[in-house]
Scaffold this motif. Structure first.
Motif, PDB file in Angstrom:
ATOM      1  N   GLY A  36      33.419  43.039  32.097  1.00 52.09           N
ATOM      2  CA  GLY A  36      34.438  42.202  31.318  1.00 52.09           C
ATOM      3  C   GLY A  36      35.291  42.017  29.689  1.00 52.09           C
ATOM      4  O   GLY A  36      36.387  41.366  29.121  1.00 52.09           O
ATOM      5  N   GLU A  37      35.284  43.349  29.736  1.00 46.44           N
ATOM      6  CA  GLU A  37      36.101  43.983  28.408  1.00 46.44           C
ATOM      7  C   GLU A  37      37.794  44.516  30.238  1.00 46.44           C
ATOM      8  O   GLU A  37      37.837  44.997  30.012  1.00 46.44           O
ATOM      9  N   TRP A  38      38.675  43.742  28.004  1.00 49.08           N
ATOM     10  CA  TRP A  38      39.908  44.376  29.046  1.00 49.08           C
ATOM     11  C   TRP A  38      40.301  45.353  28.856  1.00 49.08           C
ATOM     12  O   TRP A  38      40.263  45.861  27.840  1.00 49.08           O
ATOM     13  N   TYR A  39      41.648  46.577  29.908  1.00 45.80           N
ATOM     14  CA  TYR A  39      42.061  47.206  29.886  1.00 45.80           C
ATOM     15  C   TYR A  39      43.025  47.320  29.515  1.00 45.80           C
ATOM     16  O   TYR A  39      43.732  46.449  30.220  1.00 45.80           O
ATOM     17  N   THR A  40      43.696  47.826  28.825  1.00 43.30           N
ATOM     18  CA  THR A  40      45.670  47.300  28.043  1.00 43.30           C
ATOM     19  C   THR A  40      45.663  48.707  27.982  1.00 43.30           C
ATOM     20  O   THR A  40      44.995  50.119  27.633  1.00 43.30           O
ATOM     21  N   PHE A  97      43.980  44.939  33.055  1.00 33.23           N
ATOM     22  CA  PHE A  97      42.869  44.405  33.532  1.00 33.23           C
ATOM     23  C   PHE A  97      41.655  43.838  33.046  1.00 33.23           C
ATOM     24  O   PHE A  97      41.284  44.285  31.826  1.00 33.23           O
ATOM     25  N   ARG A  98      40.998  43.462  33.542  1.00 32.92           N
ATOM     26  CA  ARG A  98      39.670  43.433  33.164  1.00 32.92           C
ATOM     27  C   ARG A  98      38.536  43.691  34.979  1.00 32.92           C
ATOM     28  O   ARG A  98      39.094  43.682  35.296  1.00 32.92           O
ATOM     29  N   LEU A  99      37.892  43.708  34.451  1.00 29.21           N
ATOM     30  CA  LEU A  99      36.630  44.447  35.108  1.00 29.21           C
ATOM     31  C   LEU A  99      35.576  42.478  35.775  1.00 29.21           C
ATOM     32  O   LEU A  99      34.503  42.584  34.553  1.00 29.21           O
ATOM     33  N   VAL A 100      35.244  42.349  36.556  1.00 28.13           N
ATOM     34  CA  VAL A 100      34.486  41.359  37.249  1.00 28.13           C
ATOM     35  C   VAL A 100      33.840  41.468  37.656  1.00 28.13           C
ATOM     36  O   VAL A 100      33.902  42.160  39.189  1.00 28.13           O
ATOM     37  N   SER A 101      31.985  41.239  37.759  1.00 29.22           N
ATOM     38  CA  SER A 101      30.589  41.389  38.689  1.00 29.22           C
ATOM     39  C   SER A 101      31.482  40.991  39.527  1.00 29.22           C
ATOM     40  O   SER A 101      31.053  40.050  39.945  1.00 29.22           O
ATOM     41  N   PRO A 129      31.626  46.494  44.145  1.00 29.17           N
ATOM     42  CA  PRO A 129      30.800  46.268  43.065  1.00 29.17           C
ATOM     43  C   PRO A 129      31.554  45.202  42.058  1.00 29.17           C
ATOM     44  O   PRO A 129      30.751  44.356  41.756  1.00 29.17           O
ATOM     45  N   VAL A 130      32.410  44.937  41.939  1.00 26.41           N
ATOM     46  CA  VAL A 130      33.428  44.644  40.592  1.00 26.41           C
ATOM     47  C   VAL A 130      34.862  44.261  41.501  1.00 26.41           C
ATOM     48  O   VAL A 130      35.554  44.612  42.151  1.00 26.41           O
ATOM     49  N   PHE A 131      35.186  42.836  40.659  1.00 30.34           N
ATOM     50  CA  PHE A 131      36.721  42.733  40.899  1.00 30.34           C
ATOM     51  C   PHE A 131      37.058  42.769  39.997  1.00 30.34           C
ATOM     52  O   PHE A 131      37.410  43.369  38.853  1.00 30.34           O
ATOM     53  N   LEU A 132      38.813  43.388  40.376  1.00 31.28           N
ATOM     54  CA  LEU A 132      39.643  43.976  39.086  1.00 31.28           C
ATOM     55  C   LEU A 132      40.355  42.311  38.941  1.00 31.28           C
ATOM     56  O   LEU A 132      41.159  42.142  40.054  1.00 31.28           O
ATOM     57  N   GLN A 133      40.552  42.238  37.662  1.00 29.68           N
ATOM     58  CA  GLN A 133      41.513  40.370  37.427  1.00 29.68           C
ATOM     59  C   GLN A 133      42.405  41.359  36.701  1.00 29.68           C
ATOM     60  O   GLN A 133      42.083  41.475  35.266  1.00 29.68           O
ATOM     61  N   ILE A 134      43.615  41.241  37.242  1.00 22.15           N
ATOM     62  CA  ILE A 134      44.918  41.326  35.872  1.00 22.15           C
ATOM     63  C   ILE A 134      45.177  39.894  35.398  1.00 22.15           C
ATOM     64  O   ILE A 134      44.726  39.091  35.419  1.00 22.15           O
ATOM     65  N   TYR A 153      45.029  49.280  44.163  1.00 21.90           N
ATOM     66  CA  TYR A 153      46.139  49.172  44.195  1.00 21.90           C
ATOM     67  C   TYR A 153      46.675  47.528  44.714  1.00 21.90           C
ATOM     68  O   TYR A 153      46.187  46.607  44.823  1.00 21.90           O
ATOM     69  N   LEU A 154      47.673  47.510  43.218  1.00 24.74           N
ATOM     70  CA  LEU A 154      48.217  46.214  43.259  1.00 24.74           C
ATOM     71  C   LEU A 154      49.862  46.107  44.047  1.00 24.74           C
ATOM     72  O   LEU A 154      50.510  46.961  43.889  1.00 24.74           O
ATOM     73  N   SER A 155      49.963  44.888  44.586  1.00 28.11           N
ATOM     74  CA  SER A 155      51.570  44.901  45.569  1.00 28.11           C
ATOM     75  C   SER A 155      52.292  43.661  44.915  1.00 28.11           C
ATOM     76  O   SER A 155      50.826  42.789  44.090  1.00 28.11           O
ATOM     77  N   THR A 156      53.074  43.908  45.105  1.00 21.89           N
ATOM     78  CA  THR A 156      54.219  42.743  44.576  1.00 21.89           C
ATOM     79  C   THR A 156      53.689  41.381  45.279  1.00 21.89           C
ATOM     80  O   THR A 156      53.259  40.971  46.578  1.00 21.89           O
ATOM     81  N   VAL A 157      53.409  40.081  45.100  1.00 21.84           N
ATOM     82  CA  VAL A 157      53.511  39.008  46.013  1.00 21.84           C
ATOM     83  C   VAL A 157      54.404  38.981  47.566  1.00 21.84           C
ATOM     84  O   VAL A 157      53.677  39.007  48.568  1.00 21.84           O
TER      85      VAL A 157
END
Length: 831
Positions: free
Chosen positions: A206-210, A216-220, A141-146, A235-239
Motif C-alpha cells: 500500500g506504500e507508494w514507491y517513488t 508504483f505501490r504494492l497491493v495484496s 502474492p502482490v500486485f504492482l499498481q502503477i 516488467y512494464l511494457s507499453t500499451v
C-alpha cells in the motif's frame, strides 16, 4: 604375384589423361576413417545428451495453450451486430455474426480495452538459480499498481524480495536506468534529466514507491497463491507492445459442423494466464455487446417515441377535420363510392408513409454520423434495414475517431501517423455513405413508383363532385398519418420487446480451464534430437572436410586404380630402431614382405641371364627409399646372390650409418678420380652383400651421376655382382634418377602410406604409360598393419598378423572391426 601390366597398345588421349588422376572423394576410405574415429562420436553423443538435458531442464520455456468455445445467437438485432452483408467484407457466408465477432476479438480496440482495464501491461515472473519462469498475475502474492499519471520506465526489471510480513524489498538493476520514460495517459515517451541508480528500498503493501523513473505501490492478492516465491520480477511494457503480444497469440476458428460455434485459443508461457485472459476477454466482450445493444435500443426507443408524439398530434388534427366534414358537411355516406380504387390508394399511401418514416430515420442516422454523435445512434431497423457492411463501417469509424482524438495529444496534425488515420477515416466514411446512398436511392425509387400508381388511381376519382373529393382527400390524409403512426408504433413495440428480453448474443459453452494440459511447445524431444544430431555431425563434418582436403595416398586400391602400375609389395611399419629389419628381425612380417618383393622383382626385370640393375627411387625424401634399398639388398644377399648396394643419392647420403661404414670415401670420390673402385666398396656382415656409400657431398652431383665414368662404373660392377641395387635421388626433386633408369633392369618406386602426395605420382605415371620408363613397379611402404595388408585392395599382400607365423603375433590383438568381420563370416560360412 604382380598384377598384370597393361598391354602396350596405343591409348586414347582421354584414357592417358586419367592416369595419375585420383578421385576427389574416396567413399570407402571416408567410411573407414569414420569408423576409426568412433570415440569422437561417442563423446559428442554424451556431450549432446548433457546439453539437451540442461536445455530441457533449465532453459526451455514451455508454451501452453487453452481453449474456449462459445455460441453466437442469430436472432439479435443490435446495431453493432451485422447480419447480412458482412460476408461481403470478409469473404464468408452463413455466419456473418461469427466473422464479425472474430474481427472484434482480434481487433486492437477490444484488446487495448482489456490491456488498460486489467493492467495487462504489467508482467510477472520469478527466477531460480538459472531459469526464469513466467507467472500469472494470480500466482503473485502482490500486485504492482502503477501511478498512471507518472511516467514509467518500461522493459526494466523490478525485483520484489519478500521480507517480513507485508513488506518487500524493491531491487533495481545495477545499470539500465533510462531517461526515456513512457506515459500511460498519452501512450507516448518523454525525456527526463539523467539520474543515479535508485537505491534498494523496503516498502510496505500500500506504500507508494517513488523514484525518478518509477512510481508504483504494492497491493495484496486477495487469494493467497499456492506456491511460495523467493522473488517476483515485474516488467512494464507499453500499451502498444502489450496489445501486439496478445493479438499475436490469439487464434479464432469455427466448428466444422456448426458454424455458429466459435473456438478461441490463447498461447502463452503460463497456463493460468492464458485461461484467465480468455475468460476475461469473452466476459468483457459479452458486457460490451450487451451495453451496445442497450444503448442503441434506448436511443431507438426515444427517437421513435418522439416521432410518435409528433405524428399523434397530426393524427388528432386530421381526425378533427374528418369529423367536422362528416358532421357539418354530411359526407359520411357518399353514394356510388369506388371502393376498389379507394382501397388501392389507401394501401399505396400507407406504403409511402412507411417509406417516408424510414427516410426520416435514415436522415437521423446520417446526421449522427456526420456529427460524430455515435452515442445517439439509433438502430438501422428503425430505417427498415439491417446491413452488416454499413454497421461494420460505422463501428470502425467510431473506433477511428476515438483513436484520432488520442493520437492528437501526441502527434502534430501534419505528421505521418495523423495522415494515415485520416486516410482510414475517409475510407470508412466512403463505405458508410455509399451504403446510405444505396438505401436513399432505393427508397426514393419506391416512392416514385407509388406516386405514379396513386396518380393512376386518382384518375378514376376525377368524376366525383368537388365537395366529395375534398372529403376523400381528408380521409386519405388521415389514413396515411394513421399508417405512419402504426408503422412507428410497431417498430417501437419491437424495440421495447427487445429491451425487455435483452441479453448477450454470446453464450459460453466451455470456458477456458486449467486441467493440467501439457505444453504445446517447444518440441523438446525434437530440440534434443537436433542438439545431439548437430554435435554428431561436427566430427563427421570435420572428417568430411579433411577427406576433401587430404591429398595423401591412403589406399592401395586407389593408388593402383589411378596409376595402373604393378604393385611389387606392401611393407608394414618398421618398429626397429634402425633400417636393418631383414637382418635384425628375419622372422618379422616386414622381412617376409621384402622376400616377396625380391621374388616379384625377378618377374619385373625378366628372366634373362646376367647381372641385374635395380634402381630404387621415390617422389621426395622421407618415403623410405633408402630403407627399401637396404632391406632389398639384404634379402638378395641372404639368398646367396652376390649383391652390391650403391648410395647414389649424392645430395643426402644415409646408408653408411646403419652399416656402420666410414663415409670418408665413396662414389663421389671415385667419380672425381680421387680413389679407386676397391677403396669405396665395403664389406658387411652378410657375406654376399657389399655397400658403396655416396661419400662426401659434391658440388655437382647431377654431372657426376650422368657422367660416362658412372655408366662405366655400373657396367664394371655388373661383371662382379648378380644384383646391383641403386639408392637414387627422389625424382620429385631432381631428374637424376630418370637418366639412371635408362641403364637399370628394374625400377622400384616407393610410395609411403599417408605421406606421399597424390599429385607427385602424376609425372612418373605419365612417363610409364608413355613408354619413357620400362620395368617399373611400386612398393607401398609404412602401411598400418593393424588394418591388415589386404585393406583397400584385393590381393592381400603380406601374411598379416594373428596366425602365429611371425614374431609380432605373440603380442598381436586383432582390431574390433576385424574381429566382428571374422565372427560374421564364420556364422555365414557354417554349413
Amino acid at each position: 604375384m604382380i598384377p598384370e601390366k597393361d598391354a602396350k597398345v596405343e591409348k586414347a588421349d582421354s584414357q592417358k589423361e586419367k592416369y595419375g588422376s585420383f578421385a576427389l572423394f574416396d567413399i570407402e576410405h571416408f567410411l573407414r576413417r569414420v569408423l576409426r574415429n568412433w570415440y569422437w562420436f561417442v563423446l559428442m553423443l554424451f556431450i549432446g545428451y548433457g546439453i539437451s538435458w540442461v536445455y530441457s531442464k533449465y532453459y526451455a520455456q514451455n508454451i501452453y495453450a487453452s481453449n474456449l468455445s462459445l455460441s453466437i445467437s442469430n436472432n439479435t438485432s443490435s446495431y453493432f451486430t451485422p447480419t447480412q452483408s458482412i460476408n461481403f467484407i470478409w469473404g464468408q457466408g452463413g455466419n456473418q455474426d461469427g466473422v464479425y465477432l472474430k474481427k472484434m476479438l482480434l481487433s486492437r480496440t477490444h484488446n487495448e480495452f482489456l490491456v488498460k482495464e486489467l493492467d495487462l501491461f504489467v508482467n510477472y515472473s520469478t527466477k531460480g538459480v538459472i531459469k526464469s519462469t513466467y507467472l500469472d498475475k494470480d500466482d503473485s502474492p502482490v500486485f504492482l499498481q502503477i501511478d498512471k499519471k507518472s511516467p514509467q520506465q518500461v522493459d526494466y526489471p523490478i525485483t520484489l524480495i519478500p521480507k517480513s510480513k507485508n513488506t518487500y524489498e524493491v531491487v533495481l538493476p545495477e545499470e539500465g536506468q533510462s531517461t526515456n520514460l513512457y506515459s500511460y495517459q498519452v501512450e507516448g515517451f518523454s525525456t527526463i534529466n539523467p539520474f543515479e541508480r535508485p537505491a534498494n528500498k523496503v516498502i510496505k503493501i500500500g506504500e507508494w514507491y517513488t523514484s525518478p523513473n518509477l512510481r508504483f505501490r504494492l497491493v495484496s492478492n486477495p487469494v493467497a497463491p499456492k506456491i511460495k516465491l523467493n522473488n517476483i520480477i515485474v516488467y512494464l511494457s507499453t500499451v502498444n507492445q502489450a496489445v501486439n503480444d496478445i493479438v499475436s497469440t490469439i487464434g479464432v476458428d469455427f466448428d466444422k459442423e456448426i458454424n455458429t460455434i466459435m473456438i478461441i485459443s490463447k498461447k502463452g508461457y503460463n497456463l493460468n494466464s492464458t485461461v484467465n485472459f480468455l475468460n476475461m476477454s469473452v466476459s468483457q466482450l459479452q458486457k460490451k455487446r450487451l451495453a451496445d445493444k442497450i444503448t442503441v435500443d434506448k436511443n431507438t426507443d426515444i427517437y421513435l417515441q418522439e416521432n410518435l408524439d409528433k405524428i399523434r398530434k397530426k393524427l388528432d388534427s386530421s381526425a378533427d377535420v374528418l369529423n367536422f366534414m362528416k358532421t357539418n358537411e354530411k359526407l359520411y355516406d357518399i353514394k356510388d363510392r369506388d371502393e376498389k380504387s379507394l382501397s388501392k390508394i389507401k394501401d399505396l399511401e400507407a406504403k409511402r408513409a412507411d417509406i417516408e418514416s424510414k427516410l426520416t430515420s435514415l436522415d437521423q442516422i446520417r446526421q449522427s454520423i456526420e456529427a460524430q454523435n455515435f452515442e445517439k445512434m439509433i438502430s438501422t431497423t428503425a430505417a427498415g434495414f439491417q446491413d452488416g457492411l454499413f454497421t461494420a463501417s460505422v463501428s470502425e469509424l467510431k473506433a477511428l475517431y476515438l483513436k484520432r482524438r488520442e493520437m492528437a495529444l501526441i502527434y502534430k496534425p501534419n505528421s505521418e501517423p495523423m495522415k494515415e488515420i485520416n486516410r482510414l477515416i475517409d475510407e470508412a466514411k466512403m463505405s458508410s455513405n455509399g451504403a446510405l446512398r444505396n438505401y436513399y436511392s432505393g427508397y426514393y425509387s419506391e416512392i416514385n413508383k407509388i406516386n405514379q400508381q396513386v396518380n393512376d388511381a386518382n384518375a378514376d376519382l376525377a368524376t366525383y363532385p368537388e365537395k366529395e373529393r375534398k372529403y376523400l382527400d381528408a380521409e386519405r390524409g388521415y389514413n396515411m398519418i394513421e399508417a405512419t403512426y402504426n408503422s412507428l408504433l410497431g417498430r417501437q413495440n419491437e424495440t421495447q420487446l427487445r429491451m425487455a428480453a435483452n441479453q448477450s448474443d454470446i453464450s459460453v459453452i466451455d470456458p477456458a480451464k486449467n486441467v493440467g494440459q501439457p505444453p504445446i511447445g517447444p518440441n523438446v524431444q525434437a530440440t534434443k534430437a537436433g542438439i545431439i544430431a548437430g554435435l554428431l555431425v561436427l566430427p563427421l563434418l570435420f572428417i568430411l572436410i579433411g577427406e576433401f582436403l587430404d591429398s595423401k595416398i591412403r589406399s592401395i586400391k586407389e593408388l593402383l586404380n589411378a596409376t595402373k602400375i604393378p604393385l611389387l609389395g606392401v611393407i608394414g611399419n618398421n618398429s626397429n630402431e634402425n633400417m636393418l629389419t631383414v637382418l635384425d628381425q628375419p622372422k618379422s612380417s616386414v622381412s617376409e614382405a621384402f622376400r616377396g618383393i625380391r621374388a616379384n622383382v625377378r618377374f619385373l626385370s625378366g628372366e634373362n641371364d646376367g647381372s641385374k640393375v635395380i634402381l630404387v627411387t621415390s617422389s621426395i625424401g622421407g618415403e623410405g627409399k633408402t630403407y627399401v634399398s637396404i632391406n632389398l639388398a639384404s634379402v638378395l644377399g641372404l639368398s646367396d646372390k652376390k649383391t652390391i648396394l650403391l648410395g647414389m643419392d649424392l645430395r643426402k647420403p644415409k646408408i653408411f650409418g646403419d652399416f656402420k661404414i666410414d663415409n670418408k670415401y665413396g662414389i663421389s670420390n671415385y667419380l672425381t678420380g680421387e680413389v679407386g673402385i676397391d677403396q669405396i666398396i665395403n664389406k658387411t656382415r652378410i657375406p654376399n652383400l657389399d655397400v658403396a656409400t655416396s661419400g662426401p657431398i659434391p658440388p655437382n652431383p647431377s654431372e657426376l651421376l650422368m657422367s660416362d665414368k658412372n655408366i662405366k662404373f655400373i657396367e664394371d660392377l655388373k661383371k662382379l655382382y648378380d644384383f646391383i641395387i641403386i639408392d637414387s635421388p627422389p625424382v620429385g626433386l631432381v631428374a637424376d634418377s630418370y637418366e639412371l633408369m635408362k641403364y637399370s633392369d628394374a625400377n622400384i618406386y616407393v610410395v609411403r602410406h599417408e605421406y606421399t602426395e597424390k599429385y607427385m605420382l602424376k609425372m612418373i605415371t605419365e612417363k610409364y604409360h608413355n613408354g619413357e620408363i620400362d620395368h617399373l613397379g611400386l612398393v607401398y611402404n609404412d602401411y598400418n598393419t593393424k588394418q591388415g595388408y589386404g585393406y583397400g585392395y584385393g590381393y592381400g599382400y603380406g601374411y598379416g598378423y594373428g596366425y602365429g607365423y611371425f614374431d609380432e603375433d605373440k603380442n598381436y590383438k586383432e582390431p574390433l572391426l576385424i574381429r566382428i568381420r571374422n565372427k560374421v563370416q564364420s556364422i555365414f560360412n557354417k554349413k
